[in-house]
Design an enzyme around this catalytic site. Sequence first.
Site, PDB file in Angstrom:
ATOM      1  CE  LYS A 222      -2.113   6.478  -9.945  1.00 26.66           C
ATOM      2  NZ  LYS A 222      -3.165   5.814 -10.634  1.00 26.66           N
TER       3      LYS A 222
ATOM      4  N   GLY B 118      -0.513   4.369   3.726  1.00 26.50           N
ATOM      5  CA  GLY B 118      -0.313   2.943   3.982  1.00 26.50           C
ATOM      6  C   GLY B 118       1.075   2.467   3.621  1.00 26.50           C
TER       7      GLY B 118
ATOM      8  N   GLY C 147      -5.870   5.392   3.722  1.00 28.18           N
ATOM      9  CA  GLY C 147      -6.874   6.269   3.114  1.00 28.18           C
ATOM     10  C   GLY C 147      -7.394   7.311   4.090  1.00 28.18           C
TER      11      GLY C 147
ATOM     12  NE  ARG D 171      -4.194  -1.131   8.683  1.00 37.99           N
ATOM     13  CZ  ARG D 171      -4.592  -0.999   7.421  1.00 37.99           C
ATOM     14  NH1 ARG D 171      -5.018  -2.056   6.752  1.00 37.99           N
ATOM     15  NH2 ARG D 171      -4.577   0.191   6.852  1.00 37.99           N
TER      16      ARG D 171
HETATM   17  P1  ADP Z   1       1.200   5.873   0.464  1.00 40.43           P
HETATM   18  O1  ADP Z   1       0.436   4.576   0.495  1.00 40.43           O
HETATM   19  O2  ADP Z   1       2.179   5.980   1.597  1.00 40.43           O
HETATM   20  O3  ADP Z   1       0.273   7.058   0.363  1.00 40.43           O
HETATM   21  P2  ADP Z   1       1.617   5.672  -2.382  1.00 40.43           P
HETATM   22  O4  ADP Z   1       0.589   4.606  -2.442  1.00 40.43           O
HETATM   23  O5  ADP Z   1       1.285   6.983  -2.967  1.00 40.43           O
HETATM   24  O6  ADP Z   1       2.114   5.867  -0.867  1.00 40.43           O
HETATM   25  O7  ADP Z   1       2.943   5.200  -3.135  1.00 40.43           O
HETATM   26  C1  ADP Z   1       3.644   4.035  -2.796  1.00 40.43           C
HETATM   27  C2  ADP Z   1       4.269   3.414  -4.003  1.00 40.43           C
HETATM   28  O8  ADP Z   1       4.985   4.375  -4.776  1.00 40.43           O
HETATM   29  C3  ADP Z   1       5.266   2.349  -3.643  1.00 40.43           C
HETATM   30  O9  ADP Z   1       4.754   1.103  -4.011  1.00 40.43           O
HETATM   31  C4  ADP Z   1       6.516   2.712  -4.428  1.00 40.43           C
HETATM   32  O10 ADP Z   1       7.120   1.592  -5.069  1.00 40.43           O
HETATM   33  C5  ADP Z   1       5.981   3.666  -5.463  1.00 40.43           C
HETATM   34  N1  ADP Z   1       7.022   4.582  -5.956  1.00 40.43           N
HETATM   35  C6  ADP Z   1       7.744   5.462  -5.269  1.00 40.43           C
HETATM   36  N2  ADP Z   1       8.634   6.090  -6.053  1.00 40.43           N
HETATM   37  C7  ADP Z   1       8.463   5.600  -7.288  1.00 40.43           C
HETATM   38  C8  ADP Z   1       9.091   5.826  -8.548  1.00 40.43           C
HETATM   39  N3  ADP Z   1      10.086   6.701  -8.677  1.00 40.43           N
HETATM   40  N4  ADP Z   1       8.659   5.125  -9.616  1.00 40.43           N
HETATM   41  C9  ADP Z   1       7.657   4.227  -9.483  1.00 40.43           C
HETATM   42  N5  ADP Z   1       7.028   3.964  -8.332  1.00 40.43           N
HETATM   43  C10 ADP Z   1       7.432   4.632  -7.237  1.00 40.43           C
HETATM   44 MG    MG Z   2      -0.504   3.436  -1.050  1.00 43.88          MG
END
Ligand code: ADP
Ligand code: MG
Length: 396
Positions: free
Chosen positions: A200, A353, A377, A35
């Site tokens: 999630k 992120g 976000g 950043r």
């Molecule tokens: P972003 O920040 O890119 O939007 P998220 O915050 O939704 O992504 O998700 C990131 C997290 O999801 C990571 O820390 C990763 O470890 C977790 N993750 C991905 N696949 C799985 C899984 N199968 N089981 C548990 N956690 C997972």
């Molecule tokens: Mg995230």
Amino acid sequence: MRGIDELGDLRGQRVLLRSDLNVPLDGEAITDDGRVRASVPTIQQLTAAGARVVVMAHLGRPKGAPDPQYSLAPVAKRLGELLGADVAFATDVVGESARKTVAALADGEVAVLENVRFDARETSKDDAERQAFAAELAELGDLFVSDGFGVVHRKQASVYDLAQRLPHAAGLLVRAEVQAFSKVLDDPERPYVVVLGGSKVSDKLGVIDNLLDKVDRLLIGGGMAFTFLKAQGYEVGGSLLEDDQVDTVRGYLSRAEERGVELVLPVDVVVAADISEDAATAVVAASAIPADQKGLDIGPATIELFRGKLSDAKTVVWNGPMGVFELAPFAEGTRQVAVAVSEVQGTSVVGGGDSAAAVRRLDLDEGAFTHISTGGGASLELLEGKELPGLTVLES
Ligand code: ADP
Ligand code: MG
């Protein structure tokens, strides 16, 4: 949205610049300076034009009062290294140090104010409190430039209220981010493929809702895939599962079918009994996850399937890792899908992120993507089709 060029002659003008310098720190060491690097081009454009640049930023979530562990001092130092120039640092936000530091700036010089969130009014829900703080900030500058894309979804004093007080423009980073997302949201070349993952499904309902009707294919991996598999009637063992979202997800499955959108789920997964660096892993069919195992990455057949679905895409949006990429045994799915996204002959945009962090952590070629968003976000809210207050205010 006005750009810096439209602010007139900047020589001698004090420009209050909102940047996003919210980097991860380990003590005083910056563990990922992405950043800070992303903030440099706008600062350089301003200094080259002779402006006196006053950078405002936040770090972490201090409780509305000074807290040394959230000081921007190490970040200001890193910024100076990247700029190859001295960067002055004010030890308060709108107090005596800030006033003196700004008054001492010569044309083309840069100062960083201490963490704006050391003042509780920055994030206050009370409009009058925020506006009072914005008025004090406004005394330190003649013009406002908004370049902290990571905070434009926040109605905060240094993001939103300040823009109502001073002549303003968007910086290079905010403009690049907005352009990249408008291209994929409003005018995508087809085939248009969205890859979603992450932990999630409940975090991504708005994104799915907004994109499901626009895309040709939706590929789902990561932790959220298990709620989809469950909705299809499979057992998912100890994998991440949101039972309360199974009905919603069933709704998405039928909506995709009605609209002729291809919704593609994992066909195999990498499982382990626990989430650890030295876990014993196995690959199982998505329809046969053992009760005592957790699905922690997509398997090799799914990687091939997803690669195929991406190969002819002209527009790709990727949000959310395919597995627990932080640990080597579960990083391959994210790595391979990220590479496939970057190899697309067309537009590839990474939002979220952790997804952007994954690209850097896995040492992938950042330049191979059309755009990697700096705002987790904010990028999600754009993908949800929301109006972002920090962008709307720049239109006025
Ligand atoms: P972003 O920040 O890119 O939007 P998220 O915050 O939704 O992504 O998700 C990131 C997290 O999801 C990571 O820390 C990763 O470890 C977790 N993750 C991905 N696949 C799985 C899984 N199968 N089981 C548990 N956690 C997972
Ligand atoms: Mg995230």
